[in-house]
Enzyme design. Structure first.
Site, short mmCIF file in Angstrom:
data_model
loop_
_atom_site.label_atom_id
_atom_site.label_comp_id
_atom_site.label_asym_id
_atom_site.label_seq_id
_atom_site.Cartn_x
_atom_site.Cartn_y
_atom_site.Cartn_z
CE LYS A 129 -2.11 24.04 -2.01
NZ LYS A 129 -3.50 24.16 -1.49
CB SER A 135 20.13 6.29 2.54
OG SER A 135 19.13 7.25 2.20
CE LYS A 183 15.30 5.20 -7.84
NZ LYS A 183 15.49 4.11 -6.86
CE1 TYR A 242 16.83 2.70 1.15
CE2 TYR A 242 16.50 5.02 1.64
CZ TYR A 242 17.25 4.01 1.06
OH TYR A 242 18.40 4.31 0.40
#
Length: 328
Positions: A204, A116, A180, A143
């Site tokens: 923001k 990832s 998901k 993760y």
């Protein structure tokens, strides 16, 4: 037989779609289907059978019922960036991946697994997929930490499968991600906002060097991702083993992505609204990601152009999200 773990998931089921397009259907799906609607990702796909994730490793060790395994695509892991149970992530994302690595090494089977871009943390160490960069990376969430730990473990191995590739996926969007929920890309979240309010809400910015909506990501279309994976499988004898970034190679802003959604929906008056980011996300937030694709081009030989977000979003929105049948 080709094995796809996480085969009912987002990228896994899209990979099966790509393999089917190439005339390949001798596929074993490994996943937890449960009672949710993930099964719909497989409803139009051709594959031989499916096995529960918890039964898969014992099945392999029993000899895979005599099946000749040609390759394993390991895409089955927890992909939630908000998961906080590190013991679970180490068991599911690291140790499970190690078991498959050892199996592929013993049996001389190509092994392609999902890493990832979350391993790159805040990007201060850059986005190079060279193995020598792995020890210096500092992910921002558990993760990313779990994905980093397996990449790091791999870097110490003296015995390996005949070909292996760890794919550092950037911000993937496209069909098959509907199950998901909040972990899906923002595109399927933007579409109902436009339909209901003709506006899109963006977080923001909390950095002076980024305007609201100007935070950047490397958005990559899932159809490009699965083309790359199929290329690696078909060229395993020629490609170089290692880590590979899977992205578009271009950083685009969330405002750009929102405008692409407005255009795909033929909305001539795009309106952006900026909202506060949850406190818990602010310390983990990446303001810029951009894949370096040199190794993918040079060492894997993948030369196809990557899809621009305007084209990928148009295909996704018009041919899937706004259709009754949203599946590949």
């Amino acid at each position: 037989m080709i094995i796809v773990t996480g085969g009912a998931g987002f990228i896994g089921s899209a990979l099966i779609w790509q393999l089917n397009n190439l005339g390949i259907d001798n596929i074993l799906v490994v996943d937890r289907l449960g009672t949710a609607n993930k099964w719909q990702n497989l409803n139009k796909r051709a594959f031989r059978t499916a096995i529960h994730k918890d039964e898969f490793l014992p099945w392999l060790e029993r000899g895979a019922d005599g099946a000749a395994v040609e390759a394993i695509f390991h895409l089955g892991a927890s992909s939630s960036t908000t998961e906080t149970d590190c013991d679970y992530l180490m068991s599911n994302n690291v140790n499970y991946s190690i078991s498959l690595w050892k199996y592929c090494t013993r049996n001389k089977i190509p092994y392609i697994y999902a890493s990832s871009a979350a391993t790159y943390g805040d990007g201060s160490e850059g986005f190079s997929d060279e193995m020598k960069k792995v020890p210096s990376l500092r992910p921002l969430n558990p993760y990313g930490f779990s994905k980093q730990k397996f990449d790091h473990w791999v870097s110490f191995q003296t015995k390996a499968p005949p070909f292996w590739a760890g794919l550092k996926f950037f911000n993937v969007y496209g069909p098959q991600e509907y199950h998901k929920g909040s972990q899906a890309s923002v595109v399927p979240q933007f579409v109902p906002q436009v339909l209901n309010t003709s506006a899109i809400k963006l977080f923001k910015s909390y950095r002076n060097d980024y305007a609201h909506g100007a935070q950047q990501r490397d958005f990559v279309y899932v159809k490009d991702c699965v083309k790359i994976m199929a290329h690696l499988y078909r060229n395993a004898a020629k490609a170089k083993s290692g880590l590979y970034n899977v992205g578009s190679g271009e950083a685009r802003s969330f405002a750009d992505l929102a405008r692409a959604v407005f255009k795909a929906m033929d909305n001539a008056e795009p309106r952006l609204e900026f909202i506060e980011m949850p406190e818990a996300l602010r310390s983990q937030y990446q303001y810029h990601t951009q894949a370096e694709l040199m190794r993918l081009r040079e060492f894997a030989g993948y030369m196809e152009p990557m899809t621009k977000i305007e084209d990928g979003v148009a295909d996704y929105v018009r041919n899937y999200l706004l259709k009754n049948d949203r599946y590949l």
